[in-house]
Design a protein around this motif. Structure first.
Motif, short mmCIF file in Angstrom:
data_model
loop_
_atom_site.label_atom_id
_atom_site.label_comp_id
_atom_site.label_asym_id
_atom_site.label_seq_id
_atom_site.Cartn_x
_atom_site.Cartn_y
_atom_site.Cartn_z
N GLU A 65 49.50 68.62 34.90
CA GLU A 65 48.90 68.62 36.23
C GLU A 65 47.47 69.15 36.15
O GLU A 65 47.20 70.18 35.54
CB GLU A 65 49.73 69.48 37.18
CG GLU A 65 51.13 68.93 37.45
CD GLU A 65 51.96 69.83 38.34
OE1 GLU A 65 51.42 70.88 38.79
OE2 GLU A 65 53.14 69.51 38.57
N THR A 66 46.55 68.43 36.78
CA THR A 66 45.14 68.83 36.76
C THR A 66 44.92 70.07 37.62
O THR A 66 45.40 70.13 38.76
CB THR A 66 44.26 67.69 37.29
OG1 THR A 66 44.45 66.54 36.46
CG2 THR A 66 42.79 68.07 37.28
N ARG B 248 37.13 64.82 34.99
CA ARG B 248 38.53 64.48 34.71
C ARG B 248 39.12 65.48 33.73
O ARG B 248 38.42 66.08 32.91
CB ARG B 248 38.62 63.07 34.09
CG ARG B 248 38.14 61.94 34.97
CD ARG B 248 39.20 61.48 35.96
NE ARG B 248 40.34 60.89 35.27
CZ ARG B 248 40.43 59.59 34.93
NH1 ARG B 248 39.42 58.78 35.18
NH2 ARG B 248 41.51 59.12 34.34
N ASP C 225 51.78 57.23 31.94
CA ASP C 225 51.64 58.61 31.49
C ASP C 225 52.63 58.97 30.39
O ASP C 225 52.32 59.73 29.47
CB ASP C 225 51.83 59.57 32.67
CG ASP C 225 50.61 59.60 33.59
OD1 ASP C 225 49.53 59.16 33.16
OD2 ASP C 225 50.74 60.05 34.74
N THR D 17 47.74 62.39 31.96
CA THR D 17 47.10 63.18 33.01
C THR D 17 46.78 62.32 34.23
O THR D 17 46.90 61.09 34.21
CB THR D 17 45.81 63.81 32.47
OG1 THR D 17 45.04 62.80 31.79
CG2 THR D 17 46.11 64.93 31.50
N GLU D 18 46.34 62.99 35.26
CA GLU D 18 46.03 62.36 36.54
C GLU D 18 44.98 61.27 36.41
O GLU D 18 44.04 61.37 35.62
CB GLU D 18 45.54 63.46 37.48
CG GLU D 18 45.21 63.03 38.89
CD GLU D 18 44.73 64.21 39.71
OE1 GLU D 18 43.52 64.30 39.98
OE2 GLU D 18 45.57 65.07 40.04
#
Length: 490
Positions: A124-125, A173, A204, A243-244
């Motif tokens: 999670e970012t 990012r 992902d 990642t996102e």
């Protein structure tokens, strides 16, 4: 763009599997690392993990012979992914030199295996990101298994880390990568290898940092090869894998920045022995070759402080327009990844050119990793997926010529370091002339280039055949010795 494997009978499969359905694990028979095809021994001794890597050209040839001898009649419902029929899988193996029974078994195992040892929330970012590219955001201990049955755990210390980078649009990012340190290493690392992986998929779950802990990462063969030579290894996930955000398949800028910022960030990872003086080699094959070349072209502007001393780029798709145009129906999945990525980058809705079936297939493949995507779309005629019966080449002509041209490699300056280009004359995914032209371009710019062509059958065969030469090149360049210069014959 990549896949492999051969299988042996295992005598030491676990009798209980509390974490995943036995039917898939037992169907594997031996640990099948797919993607680039690797036969694993049945021993559980981690010290012998390096022995599975072909060390000589004759070993690579034997490996490919064993792969070609696989029998698709052994496939059954338990050894085929759930969304693919046994008949479909057998046809794909029988009709293709690229896909084997072990590849099918690998894709089946991938469906049922648990997530890697890295906690899910690790990806999670954070709510805010620093301004500095290459800044480490967090890290976690991870694992590196060489097989999906988890019989062979490599004894390298494995740490997955998240770092800050910037996409092509200038948006901050978060991306991830994994540092693997050879057992027994201590103190400053004199050298390290940064691996850009081949095509993983765009979901992902396909990120190498996830798959290495599951024993399903086909780049394990290259990682093990570098670790066997006692080099610390950094394996890059790329933006949007794990990642996102969206992973833009073969996007030159985003791949290159992912690689360079991972090489910056690893110097800040707790326990890392890599610092600003460590000699770095950038290495990759197929999509990884594209990312490695992109990183070389971007380094002077983006990360001039990195001590990059050599690079190895194999089967590089320098011209995406040509690559998409030349793909056979065996590789429809690669074309779908590319076209979907182009559409996302240009704001074009895929419904503008894909029919209902085409949109469904894009949705399905976007959630599949490479092998399963190849199997599910093998021999699909692209014209059946488009609204007006156009080919993917015609779709690119009408909508994506500009974005495809932006990804072209070989036009920008690269560092004055030893360069290795390897490519099989029998490559069936990326034409041999693209590799030869890249080597020639670098020669014309005054670089010392080792061009290693080989006769490894298919795209995968070229990868396996090149491995021994890649390690020889790596050892020589880290020792400060110049490689053989091929420019005289290009």
């Amino acid at each position: 763009m990549s896949t492999p494997n051969t299988a042996q009978t295992s005598t030491a499969l676990p009798t209980t599997t509390s974490h995943s359905p036995r039917r898939r694990i037992q169907a594997l028979s031996a640990a099948a690392i797919a993607g680039l095809a690797l036969t694993l021994c049945t021993t559980t001794a981690p010290a012998q993990a390096a022995d599975i890597v072909p060390q000589t050209e004759s070993e690579a040839e034997q490996f490919l012979d064993d792969r070609a001898a696989e029998d698709p009649s052994t496939l059954d419902r338990d050894s085929v992914p759930e969304d693919i029929s046994v008949e479909q899988a057998k046809k794909a193996v029988e009709s293709s030199d690229e896909l084997t029974t072990a590849d099918v078994e690998y894709a089946a195992a991938q469906e049922d295996l648990p997530a890697s040892g890295v906690p899910e929330d690790f990806y999670e970012t954070p709510d805010s990101l620093p301004s500095e590219d290459g800044a480490v955001l967090k890290q976690a201990d991870s694992e590196f298994y060489l097989d999906p049955v988890k019989l062979i755990k490599h004894d390298a210390k494995s740490t997955t880390f998240m770092y800050k980078t910037t996409d092509e649009q200038g948006t901050a990012r978060a991306a991830t990568a994994t540092l693997l340190t050879p057992n027994g290493a201590s103190g400053h690392a004199e050298d390290a290898v940064v691996i850009s992986p081949g095509t993983q998929g765009i979901a992902d779950k396909c990120a190498p940092s996830r798959q290495m802990g599951m024993g399903t990462e086909y780049e394990g063969i290259s990682v093990a090869s570098a670790l066997a030579a006692k080099h610390p290894v950094v394996v890059v996930d790329y933006m949007g894998l794990g990642t996102e955000g969206t992973h833009h398949y073969v996007n030159r800028v985003e791949e290159g920045r992912s690689v360079l910022d991972a090489a910056r960030a690893v110097q800040q990872v707790d326990g890392s022995e890599i610092d600003e003086e460590t000699q770095l080699q950038l290495r990759g094959y197929s999509q990884g070759g594209h990312a490695t070349t992109a990183a070389l072209e971007l380094q002077k502007e983006w990360a001039p402080e990195l001590n990059v001393v050599s690079a190895s780029a194999g089967a590089v798709p320098t011209d995406l327009y040509k690559t998409v145009s030349d793909l056979s129906s065996v590789y429809t999945a690669f074309a779908l990844y590319g076209v979907a990525g182009f559409a996302d980058q240009t704001g074009v809705d895929t419904s503008d050119f894909l029919n209902e079936e085409g949109q469904k297939v894009v949705e399905e493949t976007s959630n599949q990793c490479t092998i399963e995507a190849l199997l599910s779309t093998a021999f699909t005629d692209a014209k059946t997926l488009t609204k007006n019966g156009e080919s993917f080449q015609e779709i690119v002509d009408a909508n994506f010529t500009d974005v495809a041209e932006k990804q072209r490699l070989g036009k920008a300056e690269v560092p004055d370091i030893p360069l290795l280009v390897n490519h099989s004359r029998l490559d069936d995914v990326i034409s041999f002339d693209q590799g030869k032209e890249l080597a020639s371009t670098w020669c014309r710019a005054g670089h010392k280039v080792a061009f290693e062509d080989n006769l490894g059958p298919t795209h995968i065969g070229g990868y396996v055949a090149a491995l021994p030469r890649v390690e020889t090149f790596t050892s020589r360049t880290f020792a400060g010795k110049a490689p053989l210069d091929s420019c005289w014959r290009l």
